[in-house]
Design an enzyme around this catalytic site. Structure first.
Site, PDB file in Angstrom:
ATOM      1  CE  LYS A  59      -3.929  -2.229   2.161  1.00 11.44           C
ATOM      2  NZ  LYS A  59      -5.032  -2.155   3.381  1.00 11.44           N
ATOM      3  CE1 TYR A  87      -9.511  -2.729   0.074  1.00 15.54           C
ATOM      4  CE2 TYR A  87      -8.439  -0.866  -1.118  1.00 15.54           C
ATOM      5  CZ  TYR A  87      -8.298  -2.008  -0.447  1.00 15.54           C
ATOM      6  OH  TYR A  87      -7.220  -2.529   0.021  1.00 15.54           O
ATOM      7  CG  ASN A 147      -3.878  -2.285   6.818  1.00 12.63           C
ATOM      8  OD1 ASN A 147      -3.804  -1.962   5.626  1.00 12.63           O
ATOM      9  ND2 ASN A 147      -4.857  -2.914   7.366  1.00 12.63           N
ATOM     10  CG  HIS A 171      -5.441  -6.099  -0.445  1.00 12.55           C
ATOM     11  ND1 HIS A 171      -6.812  -6.073   0.133  1.00 12.55           N
ATOM     12  CD2 HIS A 171      -5.636  -7.015  -1.405  1.00 12.55           C
ATOM     13  CE1 HIS A 171      -7.480  -6.970  -0.416  1.00 12.55           C
ATOM     14  NE2 HIS A 171      -6.839  -7.634  -1.375  1.00 12.55           N
ATOM     15  CD  GLU A 194      -8.960  -8.914  -3.626  1.00  9.40           C
ATOM     16  OE1 GLU A 194      -9.954  -8.658  -3.029  1.00  9.40           O
ATOM     17  OE2 GLU A 194      -8.024  -9.569  -3.324  1.00  9.40           O
TER      18      GLU A 194
END
Ligand code: GDP
Length: 138
Positions: A10, A50, A113, A116, A127
């Site tokens: 990320k 998302y 965080n 993913h 995805e």
């Protein structure tokens, strides 16, 4: 049961220069990289990726964050890939993540965080196809 999962490094981890260290942990855990690219997500693309979270209170923040800088997207292959990768990355909230996990080592908060990881084989395929054409999946 597919032996593949999908990951993104990320924008927070990219900004902090952790891409190489995270890829090394992924390799050392026995995953083969079947596809990989560094790219940025527009707000529209991040929102679409998302979409399942669109009713959640953090959706706006999540879309802002995921479109805030470059990410590295990858398809990873290994036996039991989805579950083993979820173990390698640790809990969504780094405060709850086990020692030695990617999120424990590199994540700052539940939102930012670091990585993913797909939550099912079905989503891993969706995805992966979101980012890579079949010709780019090896
Ligand atoms: P994951 O499967 O562990 O990534 O967790 P989820 O599917 O529940 O959430 C997707 C992503 O939304 C997480 O990885 C976080 O980046 C973000 N997220 C989840 N909960 C929160 C929250 O409470 N606040 C914010 N800002 N982001 C969140």
């Amino acid at each position: 049961m597919s032996n593949r999962t999908f990951t993104m490094i990320k924008p927070d981890a990219t900004r902090k220069g952790h891409t190489g260290a995270i890829l090394q942990m992924i390799n050392e855990a026995g995953f083969r990289i079947a596809a990989m690219k560094m790219t940025t997500l527009s707000k529209e693309k991040a929102g679409a990726f998302y979409a399942v979270h669109s009713e959640r209170p953090f959706y706006g923040e999540l879309v802002e964050f995921m479109s805030s800088g470059p990410i590295t997207a990858a398809i990873l292959e290994k036996e039991n890939a989805v579950d083993d990768f979820r173990k390698l990355i640790g809990s969504t909230n780094p405060a709850d993540a086990a020692d030695g996990t990617i999120r424990k080592l590199f994540a700052a908060s539940i939102g930012e965080n670091a990585v993913h990881g797909s939550d099912s084989s079905e989503n891993a395929i969706l995805e992966g196809d979101f980012f890579f054409s079949k010709l780019e999946q090896f």
